[in-house]
Write a protein that holds these residues in place. Structure first.
Motif, PDB file in Angstrom:
ATOM      1  N   ASP A 128       0.482  -1.573   0.281  1.00 11.76           N
ATOM      2  CA  ASP A 128       0.081   0.024  -0.213  1.00 11.76           C
ATOM      3  C   ASP A 128       0.806   1.202  -0.106  1.00 11.76           C
ATOM      4  O   ASP A 128       0.403   1.709  -0.895  1.00 11.76           O
ATOM      5  CB  ASP A 128      -0.806  -0.146   1.739  1.00 11.76           C
ATOM      6  CG  ASP A 128      -2.439   0.820   1.217  1.00 11.76           C
ATOM      7  OD1 ASP A 128      -1.946   1.454   0.670  1.00 11.76           O
ATOM      8  OD2 ASP A 128      -2.189   2.074   2.358  1.00 11.76           O
ATOM      9  N   LEU A 129       1.692   1.132   0.970  1.00  9.06           N
ATOM     10  CA  LEU A 129       2.930   2.772   1.156  1.00  9.06           C
ATOM     11  C   LEU A 129       3.626   2.670  -0.282  1.00  9.06           C
ATOM     12  O   LEU A 129       3.716   3.752  -1.120  1.00  9.06           O
ATOM     13  CB  LEU A 129       4.350   2.644   1.941  1.00  9.06           C
ATOM     14  CG  LEU A 129       2.913   2.480   3.246  1.00  9.06           C
ATOM     15  CD1 LEU A 129       4.479   1.694   3.933  1.00  9.06           C
ATOM     16  CD2 LEU A 129       2.593   4.109   4.017  1.00  9.06           C
ATOM     17  N   ASP A 134       4.525   5.490  -5.566  1.00 12.46           N
ATOM     18  CA  ASP A 134       4.574   5.411  -6.987  1.00 12.46           C
ATOM     19  C   ASP A 134       3.613   6.146  -7.463  1.00 12.46           C
ATOM     20  O   ASP A 134       2.852   7.177  -8.422  1.00 12.46           O
ATOM     21  CB  ASP A 134       3.600   3.801  -8.149  1.00 12.46           C
ATOM     22  CG  ASP A 134       5.150   3.049  -7.702  1.00 12.46           C
ATOM     23  OD1 ASP A 134       5.900   3.623  -7.338  1.00 12.46           O
ATOM     24  OD2 ASP A 134       4.591   1.770  -7.257  1.00 12.46           O
ATOM     25  N   SER A 135       1.972   6.689  -6.753  1.00 16.02           N
ATOM     26  CA  SER A 135       1.402   7.414  -7.580  1.00 16.02           C
ATOM     27  C   SER A 135       1.197   8.778  -6.920  1.00 16.02           C
ATOM     28  O   SER A 135       0.963  10.497  -7.596  1.00 16.02           O
ATOM     29  CB  SER A 135      -0.313   7.208  -6.981  1.00 16.02           C
ATOM     30  OG  SER A 135      -0.042   6.918  -5.429  1.00 16.02           O
ATOM     31  N   ALA A 136       1.961   9.269  -5.640  1.00 19.54           N
ATOM     32  CA  ALA A 136       2.096  10.767  -5.276  1.00 19.54           C
ATOM     33  C   ALA A 136       2.906  11.132  -5.050  1.00 19.54           C
ATOM     34  O   ALA A 136       3.753  12.348  -4.817  1.00 19.54           O
ATOM     35  CB  ALA A 136       1.165  10.830  -4.081  1.00 19.54           C
ATOM     36  N   GLY A 137       4.697   9.479  -5.503  1.00 17.90           N
ATOM     37  CA  GLY A 137       5.965  10.590  -5.067  1.00 17.90           C
ATOM     38  C   GLY A 137       6.100  10.859  -3.696  1.00 17.90           C
ATOM     39  O   GLY A 137       5.736  10.359  -3.035  1.00 17.90           O
ATOM     40  N   LEU A 141       4.480  11.143   1.288  1.00 19.60           N
ATOM     41  CA  LEU A 141       5.198  10.102   2.926  1.00 19.60           C
ATOM     42  C   LEU A 141       6.109  10.968   3.571  1.00 19.60           C
ATOM     43  O   LEU A 141       6.161   9.948   4.742  1.00 19.60           O
ATOM     44  CB  LEU A 141       6.029   9.062   2.049  1.00 19.60           C
ATOM     45  CG  LEU A 141       4.350   8.568   1.236  1.00 19.60           C
ATOM     46  CD1 LEU A 141       4.866   7.360   0.033  1.00 19.60           C
ATOM     47  CD2 LEU A 141       3.629   7.639   1.966  1.00 19.60           C
ATOM     48  N   TYR A 142       7.118  11.151   3.188  1.00 27.36           N
ATOM     49  CA  TYR A 142       7.781  12.268   4.366  1.00 27.36           C
ATOM     50  C   TYR A 142       7.829  12.576   5.220  1.00 27.36           C
ATOM     51  O   TYR A 142       8.274  12.737   6.258  1.00 27.36           O
ATOM     52  CB  TYR A 142       9.303  12.226   2.959  1.00 27.36           C
ATOM     53  CG  TYR A 142      10.323  13.080   3.707  1.00 27.36           C
ATOM     54  CD1 TYR A 142      11.068  12.312   4.805  1.00 27.36           C
ATOM     55  CD2 TYR A 142      10.454  13.788   3.767  1.00 27.36           C
ATOM     56  CE1 TYR A 142      12.708  12.468   5.644  1.00 27.36           C
ATOM     57  CE2 TYR A 142      12.051  14.929   4.255  1.00 27.36           C
ATOM     58  CZ  TYR A 142      12.497  13.985   5.862  1.00 27.36           C
ATOM     59  OH  TYR A 142      14.065  14.053   5.820  1.00 27.36           O
ATOM     60  N   ALA A 143       6.448  13.902   4.228  1.00 29.73           N
ATOM     61  CA  ALA A 143       6.120  14.350   5.340  1.00 29.73           C
ATOM     62  C   ALA A 143       5.723  13.925   6.201  1.00 29.73           C
ATOM     63  O   ALA A 143       5.090  14.599   7.546  1.00 29.73           O
ATOM     64  CB  ALA A 143       5.552  15.759   4.669  1.00 29.73           C
ATOM     65  N   ARG A 144       4.650  13.138   6.038  1.00 33.73           N
ATOM     66  CA  ARG A 144       3.610  11.862   7.214  1.00 33.73           C
ATOM     67  C   ARG A 144       4.953  11.714   8.503  1.00 33.73           C
ATOM     68  O   ARG A 144       4.834  11.918   9.588  1.00 33.73           O
ATOM     69  CB  ARG A 144       2.927  11.104   6.099  1.00 33.73           C
ATOM     70  CG  ARG A 144       2.212   9.703   7.648  1.00 33.73           C
ATOM     71  CD  ARG A 144       1.103   9.851   7.250  1.00 33.73           C
ATOM     72  NE  ARG A 144       0.174   9.077   8.333  1.00 33.73           N
ATOM     73  CZ  ARG A 144       0.602   7.835   7.894  1.00 33.73           C
ATOM     74  NH1 ARG A 144       0.151   7.631   6.784  1.00 33.73           N
ATOM     75  NH2 ARG A 144      -1.222   7.463   9.404  1.00 33.73           N
ATOM     76  N   LEU A 145       6.180  10.938   7.461  1.00 34.26           N
ATOM     77  CA  LEU A 145       7.085  10.565   8.605  1.00 34.26           C
ATOM     78  C   LEU A 145       7.166  11.592   9.411  1.00 34.26           C
ATOM     79  O   LEU A 145       7.741  11.416  10.886  1.00 34.26           O
ATOM     80  CB  LEU A 145       8.086  10.039   7.886  1.00 34.26           C
ATOM     81  CG  LEU A 145       9.124   9.679   8.888  1.00 34.26           C
ATOM     82  CD1 LEU A 145       8.878   8.254   9.898  1.00 34.26           C
ATOM     83  CD2 LEU A 145      10.321   8.776   7.455  1.00 34.26           C
TER      84      LEU A 145
END
Length: 313
Positions: A128-129, A134-137, A141-145
């Motif tokens: 899922d991640l 793949d779709s949003a770059g 994800l990094y911001a979420r981390l």
RNA sequence: GGUGUCGUAGCCAAGUGGUAAGGCAGAGGUCUGCAAAACCUCUAUGCGGCAGUUCAAAUCUGCCCGACACCU
């Protein structure tokens, strides 16, 4: 309290003579060998990984060598668990466990007794991640981390997708952040009475020429046939297909590059790899360097071993 | 001998007047579930040489050197 088990570790970059030294030591010290190499554990990868041959073993028992099907997933956590079991088993039989290999992550984790998260990776979370990546770059994800675990997030570069994903994966799956995991994983003290020996050549130049020669030897031994098998199974050999010695020859099989160029690339990759290995070992605590591929090294290891045992008494 | 094209880092290579992209190699480094993976940092006071034009030249001009191609 029971004494910690004794453990001898022989490490160093590729082509430094770890195999022959370890067999010689095992014979002199009543030892058994445990492989610490992320690729030699797999079946069917023998020439390209320079795995010990039965003849080279000279009757010394070897553990974790060529036991795993190349299409099986494996991880550091699996390795540490299996190596710990092997050490306990060998020790219980009154013999000396000798860990030999070039995979820095495996050796460090084993020797320091890193306790990995209990849960195995949930592949659906990982997939899922990956789909989000793949779709949003990477940036969302990094911001979420950074939000979830700023401490760890700030230590890794967003370009390092694998680590960003793993940190999020751990959090989503277990509710624990990577920072918490890192803090919880470290035992109060080292689990073994370990002596670490690293093998190294006098100069980088000599190392590189030893590597080049070794690759030529592998080709003579029939690396091409072995590599073709890996090539044919590359989709299912998740880890094994990225081993140096195989993937560099793929362009030859797809007829996109000459064999000669592929072999040059293979040497190149091996040299680059050796450099990264050295980085691992250079910062391992109380590791002692000895000259690579030298007949006197076994005697030196014995001397160091006895002195260390004496100082512990 | 003539004509033409070209000469930028160890290698490949972008840049055609505004202060040297990028890749590879090399060096250093990070590393907690694919780790032989992935990622980060550094690396040309200078563009074959010399002169000239210009506020400014790798870029324009001249000569020289070198490589390649074709012609005689």
């Amino acid at each position: 309290m029971a004494d910690k088990a004794e453990l001898l570790v022989i490490c160093g970059p590729t082509a430094t003579g770890k195999t022959s030294l370890s067999v010689a030591l095992a014979k002199q010290m009543n030892g058994e060998i445990i492989c610490a190499d992320s690729m030699q554990i797999y079946q069917n990868l023998s020439i390209g990984t320079a795995r010990v041959t039965t003849a080279e073993m000279q009757g010394v028992p070897h553990h974790l060598v060529g036991f795993l099907s190349p299409d099986v997933r494996f991880s550091v956590a699996d390795y540490v668990k299996m190596a710990q079991d092997a050490i306990a088993d060998i020790t219980a039989r009154g013999k000396l466990p000798i860990v030999v290999g070039g995979t820095g992550l495996y050796i460090k984790s084993l020797v320091e007794g890193i306790q990995f998260a209990a849960q195995k990776t949930d592949l659906s979370v990982r997939e899922d991640l990956q789909a989000q990546l793949d779709s949003a770059g990477i940036m969302p994800l990094y911001a979420r981390l950074l939000q979830v675990d700023p401490q760890y997030g700030n230590t890794i570069h967003p370009n390092n997708h694998g680590r960003v994903l793993r940190a999020l994966e751990l959090y989503l799956q277990t509710g624990k952040t990577m920072s918490q995991q890192l803090a919880a994983s470290r035992p109060p003290e080292r689990p073994y009475q370990d002596v670490l020996i690293g093998l190294q050549y006098a100069t980088r130049e000599i190392l590189y020429s030893a590597i080049n020669t070794r690759v030529d030897t592998m080709m003579q031994q029939g690396l091409l046939n072995e590599a073709e098998q890996v090539f044919l199974h590359r989709d299912s050999y998740v880890t094994a297909a990225q081993a140096i010695g195989y993937k560099e020859l793929f362009p030859y099989f797809t007829q996109t590059d000459s064999l000669q160029n592929c072999v040059e690339k293979l040497k190149q990759s091996s040299r680059n790899y050796a450099k990264r290995q050295i980085t691992w070992f250079a910062r391992m605590e109380h590791l002692m360097w000895l000259p690579a591929n030298e007949t006197g090294s076994a005697a030196q290891v014995l001397k160091i071993w006895n002195e260390t045992k004496g100082s512990l008494k």
